[in-house]
Write a protein that holds these residues in place. Structure first.
Motif, PDB file in Angstrom:
ATOM      1  N   HIS A   1      13.256  -2.782  47.358  1.00 33.33           N
ATOM      2  CA  HIS A   1      13.865  -1.884  48.341  1.00 33.33           C
ATOM      3  C   HIS A   1      14.213  -0.538  47.682  1.00 33.33           C
ATOM      4  N   TYR A   2      14.795  -0.630  46.478  1.00 33.25           N
ATOM      5  CA  TYR A   2      15.187   0.587  45.741  1.00 33.25           C
ATOM      6  C   TYR A   2      13.954   1.445  45.452  1.00 33.25           C
ATOM      7  N   ALA A   3      12.867   0.778  45.012  1.00 32.72           N
ATOM      8  CA  ALA A   3      11.642   1.506  44.683  1.00 32.72           C
ATOM      9  C   ALA A   3      11.068   2.181  45.923  1.00 32.72           C
ATOM     10  N   GLN A   4      11.085   1.464  47.038  1.00 33.24           N
ATOM     11  CA  GLN A   4      10.522   2.037  48.281  1.00 33.24           C
ATOM     12  C   GLN A   4      11.379   3.193  48.773  1.00 33.24           C
ATOM     13  N   MET A   5      12.696   3.016  48.616  1.00 33.21           N
ATOM     14  CA  MET A   5      13.613   4.067  49.066  1.00 33.21           C
ATOM     15  C   MET A   5      13.323   5.381  48.331  1.00 33.21           C
ATOM     16  N   HIS A   6      12.943   5.252  47.046  1.00 27.91           N
ATOM     17  CA  HIS A   6      12.676   6.454  46.253  1.00 27.91           C
ATOM     18  C   HIS A   6      11.203   6.835  46.230  1.00 27.91           C
ATOM     19  N   LYS A   7      10.403   6.149  47.035  1.00 23.69           N
ATOM     20  CA  LYS A   7       8.969   6.448  47.122  1.00 23.69           C
ATOM     21  C   LYS A   7       8.302   6.419  45.744  1.00 23.69           C
ATOM     22  N   VAL A   8       8.634   5.365  45.007  1.00 26.99           N
ATOM     23  CA  VAL A   8       8.080   5.196  43.672  1.00 26.99           C
ATOM     24  C   VAL A   8       6.617   4.787  43.769  1.00 26.99           C
ATOM     25  N   LYS A   9       5.820   5.423  42.932  1.00 25.32           N
ATOM     26  CA  LYS A   9       4.374   5.189  42.994  1.00 25.32           C
ATOM     27  C   LYS A   9       3.948   4.255  41.862  1.00 25.32           C
ATOM     28  N   PRO A  10       2.677   3.812  41.875  1.00 26.04           N
ATOM     29  CA  PRO A  10       2.202   2.928  40.805  1.00 26.04           C
ATOM     30  C   PRO A  10       2.374   3.591  39.442  1.00 26.04           C
ATOM     31  N   GLY A  11       2.680   2.772  38.445  1.00 23.05           N
ATOM     32  CA  GLY A  11       2.924   3.301  37.111  1.00 23.05           C
ATOM     33  C   GLY A  11       4.395   3.326  36.777  1.00 23.05           C
ATOM     34  N   TRP A  12       5.220   3.092  37.786  1.00 23.98           N
ATOM     35  CA  TRP A  12       6.672   3.046  37.568  1.00 23.98           C
ATOM     36  C   TRP A  12       7.158   1.663  37.989  1.00 23.98           C
ATOM     37  N   LEU A  13       7.762   0.957  37.079  1.00 24.44           N
ATOM     38  CA  LEU A  13       8.243  -0.391  37.366  1.00 24.44           C
ATOM     39  C   LEU A  13       9.751  -0.463  37.199  1.00 24.44           C
ATOM     40  N   PHE A  14      10.381  -1.173  38.134  1.00 27.82           N
ATOM     41  CA  PHE A  14      11.781  -1.566  37.962  1.00 27.82           C
ATOM     42  C   PHE A  14      11.769  -3.002  37.460  1.00 27.82           C
ATOM     43  N   LEU A  15      12.587  -3.271  36.453  1.00 30.95           N
ATOM     44  CA  LEU A  15      12.452  -4.534  35.731  1.00 30.95           C
ATOM     45  C   LEU A  15      13.779  -5.238  35.579  1.00 30.95           C
ATOM     46  N   THR A  16      13.736  -6.549  35.775  1.00 35.65           N
ATOM     47  CA  THR A  16      14.923  -7.365  35.550  1.00 35.65           C
ATOM     48  C   THR A  16      14.535  -8.585  34.727  1.00 35.65           C
ATOM     49  N   GLY A  17      15.527  -9.365  34.359  1.00 35.94           N
ATOM     50  CA  GLY A  17      15.250 -10.552  33.550  1.00 35.94           C
ATOM     51  C   GLY A  17      16.519 -11.326  33.321  1.00 35.94           C
ATOM     52  N   GLU A  18      16.473 -12.259  32.377  1.00 34.12           N
ATOM     53  CA  GLU A  18      17.664 -13.016  32.027  1.00 34.12           C
ATOM     54  C   GLU A  18      18.741 -12.036  31.544  1.00 34.12           C
ATOM     55  N   PRO A  19      19.981 -12.227  31.999  1.00 34.48           N
ATOM     56  CA  PRO A  19      21.033 -11.272  31.590  1.00 34.48           C
ATOM     57  C   PRO A  19      21.110 -11.072  30.078  1.00 34.48           C
ATOM     58  N   ASP A  20      20.993 -12.149  29.317  1.00 37.64           N
ATOM     59  CA  ASP A  20      21.057 -12.000  27.856  1.00 37.64           C
ATOM     60  C   ASP A  20      19.893 -11.160  27.341  1.00 37.64           C
ATOM     61  N   ASP A  21      18.735 -11.358  27.946  1.00 35.90           N
ATOM     62  CA  ASP A  21      17.563 -10.578  27.523  1.00 35.90           C
ATOM     63  C   ASP A  21      17.746  -9.103  27.846  1.00 35.90           C
ATOM     64  N   MET A  22      18.266  -8.837  29.034  1.00 32.49           N
ATOM     65  CA  MET A  22      18.429  -7.435  29.430  1.00 32.49           C
ATOM     66  C   MET A  22      19.455  -6.740  28.535  1.00 32.49           C
ATOM     67  N   GLU A  23      20.473  -7.513  28.145  1.00 27.16           N
ATOM     68  CA  GLU A  23      21.491  -6.964  27.250  1.00 27.16           C
ATOM     69  C   GLU A  23      20.881  -6.670  25.877  1.00 27.16           C
ATOM     70  N   LEU A  24      20.064  -7.585  25.408  1.00 25.26           N
ATOM     71  CA  LEU A  24      19.398  -7.366  24.114  1.00 25.26           C
ATOM     72  C   LEU A  24      18.507  -6.121  24.175  1.00 25.26           C
ATOM     73  N   LEU A  25      17.770  -6.022  25.253  1.00 23.26           N
ATOM     74  CA  LEU A  25      16.853  -4.887  25.409  1.00 23.26           C
ATOM     75  C   LEU A  25      17.630  -3.565  25.416  1.00 23.26           C
ATOM     76  N   ARG A  26      18.721  -3.556  26.164  1.00 23.23           N
ATOM     77  CA  ARG A  26      19.535  -2.335  26.240  1.00 23.23           C
ATOM     78  C   ARG A  26      19.994  -1.923  24.846  1.00 23.23           C
ATOM     79  N   ARG A  27      20.433  -2.892  24.072  1.00 22.35           N
ATOM     80  CA  ARG A  27      20.918  -2.563  22.724  1.00 22.35           C
ATOM     81  C   ARG A  27      19.785  -2.160  21.811  1.00 22.35           C
ATOM     82  N   LYS A  28      18.672  -2.864  21.897  1.00 23.86           N
ATOM     83  CA  LYS A  28      17.534  -2.522  21.037  1.00 23.86           C
ATOM     84  C   LYS A  28      17.074  -1.086  21.272  1.00 23.86           C
TER      85      LYS A  28
END
Lengths: 620, 221
Positions: B128-155
């Motif tokens: 919904h967020y991507a459509q609201m902003h008219k995001v085109k191919p090549g741009w991905l919104f990404l989620t995952g396990e909370p611990d993984d996302m936290e690790l990624l943010r820190r990395k």
């Protein structure tokens, strides 16, 4: 769940806990020495015998690789500290330098030289910015390192030049041609696009190394350095103001957004200016220890020492740069003139040491440690490139990134003894030191000095013989009595996870200047740091300032060091300072920025301009 | 080291740790050296790009390094779908960056927005967020396990060393990071800069042959 996730998360949590524990201890009023007493911190200050407190290496991202807790071990005090090679001029340049940018021949400069006709270059230098291979540790302890350097060396060659005499200022004019021969493959960090700043020459600004005036691979850039005193075309026509003399400068890459990685990779060198007073000969002028040829230990006693700290990958042994760090990068290996913890042999006499900290983020407070943990005093004679009014006896000198301190150390009568240059300023994270200064022998010994050289004549001035009643031995400080055309405030702060100045980010290179200084005018600037968490070495190009007040207090009249002319203001926690600038003679683009180069690359910079109109923006 | 050799090495390391001493000996620098010869690109991957399993706003499962980063020019930022304040202007900025990047988007340049609230940012919410902003191919919104996302943010360095400041998620949204993975050129800039200047900053890490083509404005610098 991915294959490494759980393990790393556990370590992340451990590290977070360790940082939190340590923060709590510090908040509870425990000092480093208390921790030492309690056995929670080793005297090396690095490791704690139990997990959950270790503060090192405290990667300030809050996330650090447990797999690489620190650099590989190296044996200190094995390698000789190199004396920096002096760059020789060349007879001519091909193609010959031109006033207009020689775009057709591949010059990246976009603006004509503004003072070339007035001060035609008398000597020419040429250097190539290129990759090189160096050993930073004793052979076998770390592999050869691929660095980027001037002529492939780091630190780069020492340029030794002279101001023209007061009656013939044009004689000091030189031109430096730099070529970008950096490779596309960077070995992990570094952008092969560069701009060279002569920090802090009174240089026409098209030659000054403005961050946006960069050159790509294969291009060259001609820097015209007239080496004239400020005031030459304004307050002191024809001569310049001798009180504006600078003697210890340095040059380094200033590529916008990429300065930290490029300087860390090696793109920094040194620049000395002599004149008829600071002559380089201890028998004449101020009689400071002779420079000689810079190499011969029997005749060369004026020694440039470039300090920096680095981290090496524990698996490959290669130089490592923390790519996503925005707070500041601390190394756990301390280098002097390109070698980790080297040794320097001296004769029993006086030396002039020129200390420079090239960062990236560490602050030093250097002491000279003698036998039995004694502290040897020395004479501080300058702040940044500028001589004080007279030598001041001190026990230590503090300098943050880009600051310079020239000192006279007297080893007369010390034959057979060993000394160390020791940093006692505790700093656990890239944001700045916590202010704690550890005891003698508990800091990091960076350079070993052995007094075992031959006895040689010493005709240099003994600062102890300058009468206390003599107020000025070098140059008097310029007065600060002229009315300022404008007072501007620059607030250095953090917002939305980014560094900001006055709540704004560094703009685009193509943006209009954020402030415009009127040529040949006086301005007062107020630097503010409202944070207790961060410290910032604030640097203005082109002109030095004099400090009028710090936190509302005027520098003590006897406090020569705080009154000294400088080009970097060390803006400490919750500090406000007012400084006095005269902007004279030349025009062009100019930055004001934090010289913690990691902060600098993350937007803590304001791009301005000196021109003949000026503006009235009090908070640019 | 060629890619296939590197893949083999990675596979060997992952599958059979006991092979490691042999490889280490073969890879060591000279006789008796304690150091391994590992391409810097691999060290960067190991240090910063955990090969986490992530879910896109289109519901696909992807590996962070293998599928999203390797061989590409990438732009990273953080978001959460219900964010107000700074999120909207940064996302709007990136929409304009996406436009300026033209047909390079999805070809060799990709934008990845990582969720700061992975429990809330479900696939439909992100879509919904991507459509609201008219995001085109090549741009991905990404989620995952909370611990993984936290690790990624820190990395990736979207952190503040002060834990209290770090808790304020808005502090992680004002920053974008970008890089050219094969060329090992990385950088970052404020997400609130003008789209033109964000594109210019990205152009500095572009392939050498394209150094000028990304720029909105001319010039040889």
């Amino acid at each position: 769940m991915a294959y490494i996730s759980k393990r790393n998360l556990r370590k992340e949590k451990e590290k977070q806990t360790a940082a939190d524990n340590r923060r709590e201890l510090i908040a509870a009023g425990f000092k480093r020495r208390d921790l030492l007493k309690m056995g929670l911190l080793t005297s090396a200050g690095m490791l704690i015998p139990k997990k959950g407190l270790s503060a090192h290496p405290l990667n300030t991202r809050g996330s650090f690789d447990e797999d690489e807790p620190s650099s590989p071990q190296t044996t200190p005090f094995q390698e000789l500290m190199p004396r920096l090679p002096v760059l020789a001029p060349v007879a001519s340049l091909t193609p010959a330098p031109t006033i207009a940018p020689n775009t057709a021949a591949g010059e990246a400069r976009t603006e004509p030289h503004q003072a070339f006709a007035q001060f035609p270059p008398q000597r020419f230098y040429e250097m190539s910015e290129q990759a090189g291979t160096v050993l930073m540790a004793p052979p076998g302890e770390l592999p050869p390192q691929t660095i980027w350097g001037f002529n492939g060396t780091t630190p780069g060659p020492l340029i030794v030049e002279r101001y023209g005499n007061l009656g013939s200022p044009g004689n000091g004019s030189v031109l430096l041609r730099l070529r970008n021969n950096l490779p596309t493959q960077n070995g992990g960090f570094g952008l092969p696009s560069v701009t060279n700043h002569l920090h802090n020459g009174h240089t026409p600004l098209e030659s000054d190394g403005f961050p946006c005036f960069f050159m790509g691979q294969g291009q060259f850039y001609d820097h015209h350095y007239p080496n004239v005193y400020a005031g030459i075309n304004s307050t002191h026509p024809g001569t310049g103001d001798i009180r504006e003399a600078m003697h210890t400068l340095w040059y380094h890459d200033h590529r916008i957004d990429h300065t930290a990685e490029n300087t860390y990779k090696g793109l920094a060198g040194e620049y000395i200016l002599f004149n008829e007073f600071d002559t380089g000969n201890e028998n004449t002028g101020f009689r400071l220890p002779s420079f000689g040829d810079g190499q011969n230990p029997l005749t060369s006693f004026d020694i440039y020492m470039v300090f920096n700290d680095k981290v090496f990958d524990s698996q490959t042994g290669l130089l490592k740069f923390d790519l996503f760090n925005t707070d500041g990068i601390l190394g756990d290996k301390f280098l002097v003139n390109g070698k980790i913890q080297p040794v320097f042999h001296v004769s029993p006499r006086r030396y002039r040491f020129r200390w420079l900290n090239t960062g990236p983020s560490r602050f030093y407070q250097m002491f000279i440690l003698g036998p039995n943990n004694t502290t040897k005093s020395f004479w501080q004679i300058s702040t940044d490139g500028n001589l004080l009014e007279k030598p001041v006896q001190v026990n230590s000198a503090r300098f943050s990134v880009a600051e310079r301190v020239d000192v006279i150390v007297d080893f007369t009568g010390q034959a057979g003894k060993t000394f160390y240059i020791e940093n006692r300023l505790n700093q656990d994270d890239g944001r700045g030191p916590d202010g704690e200064v550890v005891g003698a022998g508990q800091g990091d010994k960076i350079l070993k000095i052995i007094v075992d050289g031959p006895v040689v004549p010493d005709n240099s001035i003994d600062p102890a013989t300058i009468p206390a009643t003599q107020a000025v031995y070098f140059y008097p400080f310029p007065d600060t009595n002229d009315a300022a055309r404008i007072t501007r405030t620059f607030r250095f702060e953090r917002g939305n996870g980014q560094w900001q100045v006055n709540g704004r980010l560094v703009g685009d290179c193509d943006d209009a200047p954020r402030f415009r200084i009127k040529r040949n005018s006086v301005e007062k600037w107020v630097f503010q740091n409202n944070s207790g968490g961060w410290q910032h070495p604030i640097h203005m190009h082109f002109e030095e300032f004099q400090t009028l007040s710090i936190n509302g207090q005027a520098p003590r009249s006897t406090g020569l060091i705080t009154r000294g002319r400088k080009d970097v203001f060390r803006l400490e926690h919750n500090m406000e300072a007012t400084v006095y600038f005269r902007f004279r003679d030349f025009v062009g683009r100019i930055p004001l920025h934090c010289h913690n180069v990691v902060h600098e690359d993350h937007a803590m910079m304001v791009l301005g301009q000196i021109d003949d109109q000026g503006d009235n923006r009090t908070q640019p | 080291m060629t890619d296939s050799k590197r893949r083999n090495l990675v596979a060997a390391l992952g599958a059979a740790p006991f092979v490691l001493p042999m490889l280490t000996a073969a890879q060591s620098v000279g006789t008796g050296s304690k150091f391994k010869v590992i391409p810097s690109r691999e060290r960067i991957r190991d240090r910063y790009f955990p090969n986490l399993s992530l879910t896109t706003h289109e519901g696909r499962t992807v590996r962070f390094y293998d599928d999203l980063v390797k061989d590409k020019i990438v732009v990273f930022n953080m978001f959460y779908a219900k964010c107000e304040g700074i999120c909207s202007p940064v996302t709007r900025n990136l929409v304009r960056v996406q436009k300026l990047l033209g047909d390079r988007m999805g070809k060799d340049i990709f934008i990845y927005s990582f969720s700061l609230k992975p429990k809330d940012d479900t696939v439909p919410a992100m879509k919904h967020y991507a459509q609201m902003h008219k995001v085109k191919p090549g741009w991905l919104f990404l989620t995952g396990e909370p611990d993984d996302m936290e690790l990624l943010r820190r990395k990736l360095g979207f952190v503040d060393p002060d834990p209290e400041v770090d808790k304020d998620l808005s502090n992680h949204i004002g920053v974008i990071k970008f890089g050219n993975e094969p060329l090992e050129r990385w950088g970052g800039c404020p997400g609130m800069k003008s789209p033109d200047s964000i594109v210019e900053a990205i152009s500095w890490i572009d392939w050498p042959k394209n150094q000028t083509s990304l720029k909105a404005k001319g010039g040889t610098r």
